[in-house]
Structure formats: C-alpha cells, structure tokens
Design a protein around this motif. Structure first.
Motif, PDB file in Angstrom:
ATOM      1  N   ALA A  74       0.827  -1.203   0.000  1.00 18.83           N
ATOM      2  CA  ALA A  74       0.000   0.000   0.000  1.00 18.83           C
ATOM      3  C   ALA A  74       0.865   1.259   0.000  1.00 18.83           C
ATOM      4  O   ALA A  74       0.545   2.246  -0.674  1.00 18.83           O
ATOM      5  CB  ALA A  74      -0.933  -0.007   1.209  1.00 18.83           C
ATOM      6  N   SER A  75       1.972   1.231   0.741  1.00 22.84           N
ATOM      7  CA  SER A  75       2.851   2.400   0.758  1.00 22.84           C
ATOM      8  C   SER A  75       3.455   2.645  -0.618  1.00 22.84           C
ATOM      9  O   SER A  75       3.629   3.804  -1.038  1.00 22.84           O
ATOM     10  CB  SER A  75       3.956   2.225   1.806  1.00 22.84           C
ATOM     11  N   ASP A  76       3.757   1.563  -1.333  1.00 23.42           N
ATOM     12  CA  ASP A  76       4.271   1.720  -2.697  1.00 23.42           C
ATOM     13  C   ASP A  76       3.186   2.248  -3.625  1.00 23.42           C
ATOM     14  O   ASP A  76       3.398   3.204  -4.364  1.00 23.42           O
ATOM     15  CB  ASP A  76       4.797   0.384  -3.207  1.00 23.42           C
ATOM     16  N   TRP A  77       2.001   1.630  -3.579  1.00 22.03           N
ATOM     17  CA  TRP A  77       0.934   1.979  -4.512  1.00 22.03           C
ATOM     18  C   TRP A  77       0.376   3.374  -4.261  1.00 22.03           C
ATOM     19  O   TRP A  77       0.135   4.134  -5.200  1.00 22.03           O
ATOM     20  CB  TRP A  77      -0.188   0.936  -4.410  1.00 22.03           C
ATOM     21  N   LEU A  78       0.195   3.740  -2.983  1.00 17.14           N
ATOM     22  CA  LEU A  78      -0.433   5.015  -2.663  1.00 17.14           C
ATOM     23  C   LEU A  78       0.544   6.184  -2.636  1.00 17.14           C
ATOM     24  O   LEU A  78       0.140   7.332  -2.885  1.00 17.14           O
ATOM     25  CB  LEU A  78      -1.133   4.922  -1.303  1.00 17.14           C
ATOM     26  N   VAL A  79       1.812   5.907  -2.333  1.00 18.70           N
ATOM     27  CA  VAL A  79       2.763   7.008  -2.126  1.00 18.70           C
ATOM     28  C   VAL A  79       3.901   6.972  -3.142  1.00 18.70           C
ATOM     29  O   VAL A  79       4.035   7.878  -3.981  1.00 18.70           O
ATOM     30  CB  VAL A  79       3.333   6.961  -0.686  1.00 18.70           C
ATOM     31  N   LEU A 177      10.763  -1.992 -22.337  1.00 19.59           N
ATOM     32  CA  LEU A 177      10.693  -2.231 -23.786  1.00 19.59           C
ATOM     33  C   LEU A 177      10.701  -3.718 -24.124  1.00 19.59           C
ATOM     34  O   LEU A 177      10.120  -4.132 -25.132  1.00 19.59           O
ATOM     35  CB  LEU A 177      11.859  -1.528 -24.487  1.00 19.59           C
ATOM     36  N   VAL A 178      11.350  -4.530 -23.291  1.00 14.73           N
ATOM     37  CA  VAL A 178      11.395  -5.970 -23.582  1.00 14.73           C
ATOM     38  C   VAL A 178      10.279  -6.726 -22.873  1.00 14.73           C
ATOM     39  O   VAL A 178      10.283  -7.960 -22.829  1.00 14.73           O
ATOM     40  CB  VAL A 178      12.771  -6.564 -23.190  1.00 14.73           C
ATOM     41  N   GLY A 179       9.325  -5.996 -22.298  1.00 13.49           N
ATOM     42  CA  GLY A 179       8.126  -6.629 -21.765  1.00 13.49           C
ATOM     43  C   GLY A 179       8.092  -6.873 -20.275  1.00 13.49           C
ATOM     44  O   GLY A 179       7.180  -7.555 -19.785  1.00 13.49           O
ATOM     45  N   VAL A 180       9.031  -6.320 -19.515  1.00 17.16           N
ATOM     46  CA  VAL A 180       9.019  -6.493 -18.065  1.00 17.16           C
ATOM     47  C   VAL A 180       7.986  -5.554 -17.454  1.00 17.16           C
ATOM     48  O   VAL A 180       7.981  -4.349 -17.749  1.00 17.16           O
ATOM     49  CB  VAL A 180      10.410  -6.210 -17.462  1.00 17.16           C
ATOM     50  N   ASN A 181       7.109  -6.091 -16.630  1.00 13.55           N
ATOM     51  CA  ASN A 181       6.116  -5.289 -15.924  1.00 13.55           C
ATOM     52  C   ASN A 181       6.784  -4.674 -14.690  1.00 13.55           C
ATOM     53  O   ASN A 181       6.904  -5.314 -13.648  1.00 13.55           O
ATOM     54  CB  ASN A 181       4.923  -6.153 -15.520  1.00 13.55           C
ATOM     55  N   SER A 182       7.231  -3.430 -14.832  1.00 15.30           N
ATOM     56  CA  SER A 182       8.011  -2.799 -13.765  1.00 15.30           C
ATOM     57  C   SER A 182       7.219  -2.689 -12.476  1.00 15.30           C
ATOM     58  O   SER A 182       7.766  -2.911 -11.386  1.00 15.30           O
ATOM     59  CB  SER A 182       8.483  -1.411 -14.208  1.00 15.30           C
ATOM     60  N   ASN A 183       5.936  -2.346 -12.575  1.00 12.78           N
ATOM     61  CA  ASN A 183       5.130  -2.195 -11.360  1.00 12.78           C
ATOM     62  C   ASN A 183       5.040  -3.509 -10.589  1.00 12.78           C
ATOM     63  O   ASN A 183       5.111  -3.530  -9.357  1.00 12.78           O
ATOM     64  CB  ASN A 183       3.726  -1.702 -11.718  1.00 12.78           C
ATOM     65  N   ARG A 184       4.897  -4.618 -11.304  1.00  6.88           N
ATOM     66  CA  ARG A 184       4.810  -5.913 -10.638  1.00  6.88           C
ATOM     67  C   ARG A 184       6.135  -6.281  -9.980  1.00  6.88           C
ATOM     68  O   ARG A 184       6.157  -6.796  -8.856  1.00  6.88           O
ATOM     69  CB  ARG A 184       4.421  -6.993 -11.647  1.00  6.88           C
ATOM     70  N   ILE A 185       7.247  -5.988 -10.656  1.00  5.03           N
ATOM     71  CA  ILE A 185       8.567  -6.316 -10.108  1.00  5.03           C
ATOM     72  C   ILE A 185       8.863  -5.461  -8.888  1.00  5.03           C
ATOM     73  O   ILE A 185       9.396  -5.947  -7.876  1.00  5.03           O
ATOM     74  CB  ILE A 185       9.644  -6.132 -11.187  1.00  5.03           C
ATOM     75  N   ILE A 186       8.502  -4.187  -8.943  1.00  2.00           N
ATOM     76  CA  ILE A 186       8.729  -3.308  -7.788  1.00  2.00           C
ATOM     77  C   ILE A 186       7.856  -3.741  -6.619  1.00  2.00           C
ATOM     78  O   ILE A 186       8.290  -3.736  -5.456  1.00  2.00           O
ATOM     79  CB  ILE A 186       8.471  -1.846  -8.185  1.00  2.00           C
ATOM     80  N   ALA A 187       6.616  -4.142  -6.912  1.00  3.96           N
ATOM     81  CA  ALA A 187       5.748  -4.660  -5.848  1.00  3.96           C
ATOM     82  C   ALA A 187       6.350  -5.904  -5.222  1.00  3.96           C
ATOM     83  O   ALA A 187       6.282  -6.100  -3.988  1.00  3.96           O
ATOM     84  CB  ALA A 187       4.356  -4.951  -6.410  1.00  3.96           C
ATOM     85  N   ALA A 188       6.948  -6.774  -6.040  1.00  4.69           N
ATOM     86  CA  ALA A 188       7.599  -7.972  -5.503  1.00  4.69           C
ATOM     87  C   ALA A 188       8.758  -7.589  -4.587  1.00  4.69           C
ATOM     88  O   ALA A 188       8.967  -8.216  -3.536  1.00  4.69           O
ATOM     89  CB  ALA A 188       8.093  -8.854  -6.650  1.00  4.69           C
ATOM     90  N   PHE A 190       9.007  -4.833  -2.803  1.00  2.00           N
ATOM     91  CA  PHE A 190       8.430  -4.335  -1.555  1.00  2.00           C
ATOM     92  C   PHE A 190       7.925  -5.497  -0.695  1.00  2.00           C
ATOM     93  O   PHE A 190       8.058  -5.479   0.528  1.00  2.00           O
ATOM     94  CB  PHE A 190       7.303  -3.346  -1.841  1.00  2.00           C
ATOM     95  N   ALA A 191       7.317  -6.505  -1.327  1.00  2.00           N
ATOM     96  CA  ALA A 191       6.821  -7.653  -0.573  1.00  2.00           C
ATOM     97  C   ALA A 191       7.968  -8.420   0.082  1.00  2.00           C
ATOM     98  O   ALA A 191       7.868  -8.845   1.245  1.00  2.00           O
ATOM     99  CB  ALA A 191       6.020  -8.573  -1.495  1.00  2.00           C
TER     100      ALA A 191
END
Length: 293
Positions: A74-79, A177-188, A190-191
């Motif tokens: 939540a801290s990543d997504w909201l802030v 550009l090569v298809g990496v979902n940055s938001n998902r990787i950053i969420a991982a 944080f988890a």
C-alpha cells in the motif's frame, strides 16, 4: 572466552542490523529509493504482535506477515508510485514524511508510552555452553540472517522474477521495452522487503518484549548506515555492513567507560565517516551503483 562471547553477541546484534539493511538495500537496488519509512514496517508489525499475542504463535506471525506485506504494498501503490520518476532527493523527503506520518498515527492509536508483550519467552531463555552464555533468540537471529541472505541471493540470481529485478535495476526503460512489468517487479521487491521486516519484528519483540511508535527510526538509521558501509545496491554488502555495525556496537559497549556508553552511537557514526572516507562507495560497490553515481 570473553572474546568468543563478544563474537556471539556481535553476530546476534549484527543479524538484526543486516536484515534491516538488506530490506533497505533491496528497494534501493531496484528503484533507487532510500526508504526511510522501512522502520515503520517493523514497527507496525510489532503492534500487530501486541494485538495477536494471545493467539497460537504461528497464527500471530501469519497475521503480522499478511498485515506488513499489505502495508508495504500500500505504501508503494499510494505514495511511492506517484513520485517514482521524481529526483532522488524528492523520494527521500517523501519517505521521511511517510515515516513521521505513520509514527504519529500510531501515537494517536496506542499512545507514545512503551508497550510490552510476552511473545515466545521460551526462545529468549539462555543456556551455557563451555562457559559461554547463549540465548536461543541470538542463534535464531544469526541463523535467520544467513539463511535469508542466501535464499535472497539465490532468488535474485536464479529465478525469473530475480532476473527481471536486476533488469529493472540496471535499465528500467529497456526492461519495459522488452516486456518487463516494472510495477509488478517493484511490488515484488516491496513484498520481499516486508518479509525481511517481519523477521526483524518477530526476533526483536521476542528479545526485548517492548515497543514504541518510534523504535523503528533507530533501526532504520542503523540499517541505512550498514547499507552505506556495505555498498548501496549490494545485498552481500548490506549483510556485511550490518554485521560490522553490530560488532562495532558490541565492542564499544564493552570498552567504553560507563560515562561514555550513552554516546555509543556517536562513536559508531564517527567510525562510519572514517570508513566512507577510505571507501566512499562502500565495501562492495556494484556496477549499477557506479553508473548511477
């Protein structure tokens, strides 16, 4: 014998510092954020333990894990996601602001006085081996640090998500550009950092049995110091820095006269300055951090 006792105590304290430093260093390595709110992940977990201490301990730990992971995401997504492309100094100020906001929100909820909880008292009991006094929680701190550091290194170097984390760390634009979902990787990331924070929470509360809304700040500062000493972006460096800071803290506690012991942290930070004057990029500087500088 005194030297061996000091090594055990230093490794125990250093284990907590190392886990905190790795959690901070992991986020920095992926998105370049020095998350000064990381200590609040540890702190909120401690208050979840306070509220769930009456449950069977695996249930309490599971509650802490779920809450802290959701809290970190939540801290990543909201802030942090909202300012992800801002300059590094802006990210740092935002993390400071989030840290203070969480602290005083918990002051409103629980007050500023120290709360105590008797969590897993059996692992805090000590035993003697060859004249050495060893607490069970000390062995857990050392073991957890070694196991989690090795597991995280294997994860980053030999799994698909780990490869993608390294790609986002090295070149975020090319990774997209090569298809990496940055938001998902950053969420991982944080988890995973939240998982490390939960480990610190459980071990810290089992050892001390106390908490305040502000205790995460000191852990964050020491963890950040350990991260800088070891090398920002280097997970082995973060672990090494944590153990070194723990060793120095324990050594100073033994050597300083009683009148100077309250100023132990000042001597620790003075030693940090000396190390950084000799190795400005830390003991283990990674290539990505050199390029970022």
């Amino acid at each position: 014998m005194t030297f061996l006792q000091m090594l055990i105590d230093a490794a125990s304290v250093g284990g907590l510092y190392a886990l905190t430093a790795i959690g901070i260093g992991l986020i920095f390595g992926v998105i370049g954020l020095v998350n000064f709110a990381y200590g609040e992940y540890i702190m909120v977990g401690a208050y979840v333990l306070l509220l769930t201490a009456g449950f069977y301990w695996p249930v309490a730990v599971l509650c802490v894990l779920v809450f802290v992971v959701i809290f970190a995401l939540a801290s990543d997504w909201l802030v942090f996601r909202q300012v992800r492309r801002a300059p590094p100094e802006t990210l740092m100020i935002v993390s400071f602001g989030l840290s203070f906001m969480i602290q005083y929100f918990y002051v409103m909820l629980f007050g500023s006085l120290t709360r105590t909880v008797n969590f897993l008292p059996e692992i805090s009991r000590g035993f003697e081996v060859g004249g050495l006094r060893i607490a069970g929680v000390s062995l857990l701190q050392i073991g957890a640090t070694l196991v989690l550091t090795a597991a995280l290194a294997i994860f980053i170097n030999f799994t698909r998500i780990g490869y993608q984390m390294r790609a986002v760390s090295e070149n975020p634009r090319m990774a997209r550009l090569v298809g990496v979902n940055s938001n998902r990787i950053i969420a991982a990331a944080f988890a995973i950092s939240a998982l490390l924070a939960v480990t610190v929470t459980v071990l810290f509360v089992a050892q001390t049995g106390s908490m305040t809304p502000f205790f995460g700040v000191s852990l964050t500062m020491i963890g950040f110091v350990a991260t800088v000493i070891g090398g920002l972006g280097s997970l082995p460096g973060c672990a090494l820095g944590g153990f070194l800071v723990g060793a120095l803290t324990t050594l100073l506690q033994m050597l300083l006269p009683p009148d100077l012991q309250p100023f132990r942290e000042a001597f620790v930070f003075a030693a940090v300055i000396v190390v950084l004057l000799v190795r400005p990029r830390g003991l283990i500087a990674v290539r990505s951090s050199l390029e970022r500088v």
